[in-house]
Design a protein around this motif. Sequence first.
Motif, short mmCIF file in Angstrom:
data_model
loop_
_atom_site.label_atom_id
_atom_site.label_comp_id
_atom_site.label_asym_id
_atom_site.label_seq_id
_atom_site.Cartn_x
_atom_site.Cartn_y
_atom_site.Cartn_z
N ARG A 1 2.68 8.00 -6.95
CA ARG A 1 1.87 9.16 -7.31
C ARG A 1 2.65 10.10 -8.24
O ARG A 1 2.06 10.98 -8.87
CB ARG A 1 1.44 9.91 -6.06
N TYR A 2 3.98 9.90 -8.31
CA TYR A 2 4.83 10.82 -9.07
C TYR A 2 5.65 10.15 -10.17
O TYR A 2 5.86 10.72 -11.23
CB TYR A 2 5.77 11.55 -8.11
N PHE A 3 6.11 8.93 -9.93
CA PHE A 3 6.97 8.27 -10.92
C PHE A 3 7.14 6.81 -10.57
O PHE A 3 6.87 6.38 -9.45
CB PHE A 3 8.36 8.93 -10.97
N CYS B 1 0.83 -1.22 0.00
CA CYS B 1 0.00 0.00 0.00
C CYS B 1 0.86 1.26 0.00
O CYS B 1 0.45 2.30 -0.53
CB CYS B 1 -0.91 0.03 1.23
N LEU B 2 2.04 1.19 0.62
CA LEU B 2 2.80 2.39 0.91
C LEU B 2 3.31 3.14 -0.32
O LEU B 2 3.22 4.38 -0.36
CB LEU B 2 3.97 2.04 1.84
N PRO B 3 3.85 2.48 -1.36
CA PRO B 3 4.26 3.25 -2.54
C PRO B 3 3.10 3.99 -3.21
O PRO B 3 3.32 4.94 -3.97
CB PRO B 3 4.85 2.19 -3.47
N GLU C 1 -4.38 3.12 -11.81
CA GLU C 1 -4.94 4.47 -11.86
C GLU C 1 -3.84 5.53 -11.77
O GLU C 1 -3.84 6.52 -12.51
CB GLU C 1 -5.92 4.67 -10.70
N LEU C 2 -2.90 5.30 -10.86
CA LEU C 2 -1.82 6.27 -10.68
C LEU C 2 -0.92 6.32 -11.92
O LEU C 2 -0.41 7.39 -12.27
CB LEU C 2 -1.00 5.92 -9.44
N ALA C 3 -0.71 5.18 -12.56
CA ALA C 3 0.08 5.18 -13.79
C ALA C 3 -0.58 6.05 -14.85
O ALA C 3 0.10 6.81 -15.57
CB ALA C 3 0.26 3.76 -14.30
N ASP C 4 -1.90 5.98 -14.95
CA ASP C 4 -2.63 6.84 -15.90
C ASP C 4 -2.52 8.31 -15.50
O ASP C 4 -2.31 9.19 -16.35
CB ASP C 4 -4.10 6.43 -15.98
N LEU C 5 -2.65 8.58 -14.20
CA LEU C 5 -2.58 9.97 -13.74
C LEU C 5 -1.20 10.56 -13.95
O LEU C 5 -1.07 11.78 -14.22
CB LEU C 5 -2.96 10.04 -12.26
N ILE D 1 8.36 -0.54 -9.65
CA ILE D 1 7.70 -0.65 -8.35
C ILE D 1 6.23 -1.01 -8.54
O ILE D 1 5.64 -1.73 -7.71
CB ILE D 1 7.86 0.66 -7.56
N GLU D 2 5.61 -0.55 -9.62
CA GLU D 2 4.22 -0.95 -9.88
C GLU D 2 4.09 -2.46 -9.98
O GLU D 2 3.14 -3.05 -9.46
CB GLU D 2 3.71 -0.30 -11.17
N ASP D 3 5.06 -3.10 -10.62
CA ASP D 3 5.02 -4.56 -10.74
C ASP D 3 5.14 -5.21 -9.36
O ASP D 3 4.50 -6.23 -9.07
CB ASP D 3 6.14 -5.05 -11.65
N TRP D 4 5.97 -4.63 -8.50
CA TRP D 4 6.12 -5.15 -7.14
C TRP D 4 4.82 -5.00 -6.36
O TRP D 4 4.40 -5.91 -5.65
CB TRP D 4 7.27 -4.42 -6.44
#
Length: 660
Positions: A634-636, A187-189, A404-408, A610-613
């Motif tokens: 949220r940023y990269f 959840c944290l990233p 969602e964050l990847a799209d944002l 990190i998204e994959d993790w």
Amino acid sequence: MLTLQELEQTIFSLYDTRDQLKRFVFDRADEAFARGDAARDSLETAAAVRERRNRMRAAFLEAIGGLPSSDTPLAARTTATLREPGLTIENVLFDARPDHPVAANLYIPEGAAQPEAALLFLCGHEPGSRFSPLYQRVCRQLAAAGLIVLAIDPIGQGERLGYPLTEAGDSIFQPGTHEHQHVGAQCLPLGESLARYFVHDAMRAVDYLCSRPEVDPQRIGVTGNSGGGTQTSMLMAVDDRLAAAAPATFIMNRQQFMHAGGVQDAEQVWPGLTAAGFDHEDLLLLFAPRPLHVLAVSSDFFPIEATQRTVERARKYWQLEDAESSLELTVDDSTHSYTVRLGKAAAAFFSRVLLGRPYKASTEIAVDALLPEQQLWATASGQVLADYPQMATVHRANISRARELADLRRGRSSEEALAWLGRRLLEPRRPARLGTRKVPLGDCGDAAAEYRLWWSQEGVMNSGILLTPRAGAAAGPAIIGLWEGGSTLLAVHEAWIAETIASGRSVFVFNPSGVGPHLPHPIHGQAQLDFFGVVHKLADDLLWLGDSLAAMRAYDVIRCVDMLLQDASLRPEARVEIRTHGRYELYAQLASAIDRRIGAVYPEAGIGRIEDWVCAEHYEERDSMSLILPGMLRYFDLDELARWRAQDTTTTEQREGDTR
């Protein structure tokens, strides 16, 4: 002639650095705790208390990443009804979020007035969750007082395991703390905490109680112990509908708990709140002046002195509202449990403040009568996920949120993202002069070995071993070798070291904070890098400070570059390259994104995106908390950092070419 194996044993004897990470974290936390105490000491009016209440509630909600929406219809259904003398038990399901059923039991004592007072009972990490003999007994004690009691399973326990069962019917993760930590770290990233789901489930459980015709919405209380005490306290912090509360075996003082070596579950770690001056005293402040009974035991792993201190210091919040008698404390001479005595104290408290009458246990309810868990199942199979395969588990919610964050992020500029990263890496630091120590060690193969030690920041030393080719001057600055174990794991990387030395390059094997010879001493018999080991604990304590071990080590990389570029023979435009192995690539990528003096990063068996993790069902849990930068997605992600660096390098080279 030294061997690499002999070099691995090198310790610089002028400083004992194994304890420094703990001292560094504790010193910063102690300063924050002192600021929090001073701020609370200054509260002299009810208005000042209310102002702090508003700020601390906002800070808590920000720390956990806000709350999910409560717009979902509860769609509550009773799946079975059990009747016995003096008591009816309903097995219940309700939807906290879309496709997210919560399993529960509703205890309704016969002869209760309607509408009647009710309690939400929140389970701790007891094996069996709401089916456990301990929690069945407490629920019956409370129902025997005439209270309606709703007991719900927490996420990852009882009927709410969040991962598919094996063919043998076992969970792939141990229910409770193991599953909580496994999914909670992911959840944290995202800039969120597992706590947000625990709080939301409890709030929807209050919604469910309010929907029952037997319940008076103005007389709803909450209790629970251990992890249930955590949930009780979190609900106290955000839900004004509660008329009374009795958190058990949880309320303490975080400073004393930290120094006692305490480590907590994922939903119990609230990033940034220590830096904001928050402590458990604020949990009580947030509930004042409503009736509150703190339940504790004398031989808990939560220091009883910490509990007593917090309750005594909090009394003034009730005094300022002329309600001092509404804050109570009961301590049983026992170990960590919702004991029989604590159950009686809770029943007496809620009888008085919610039912308006003295406590008198009903003789019609058999308090010690325990039912087999199958009789209390709210589902047909005993697992929500088995009956509802499309259930929106926290892991699945994390996957959706990551996408969602990847799209944002596609609409976010690299400048904004890198500015955020720079703040995370640099703002928490306390700069110090390098003060580099250099100690020749002798020859090792074709290289001369030298041990180096320097200040990364105030109170924190880093080190490493420099290997310089003996045949002529080295070409350019040393290339940094960055991997788990640092200079205590040289032989594993012998082939790369030898190849690099043979090419005429120097190698600097780097030990950032808490790595290699700086690995902290173990606590509680746990291996340092294991689940609930000392590195996990200190990484959590840094999260409380609004910092992270990942950010700290990335800053260490920048300071290592500072140290290496002190060499007067280097050209001003010299860049330092880094060769990484394994997950430590993360630190190099973060540092290189904001420091142009870092050239190429060469990862081997790297960390990946990190998204994959976050989306992985399984990942390497060992030492995972040292690799988390909260909110980064949220940023990269790391591939985006690499792309931006490549674009920046190309632009710089074109600009230099135009100048020439």
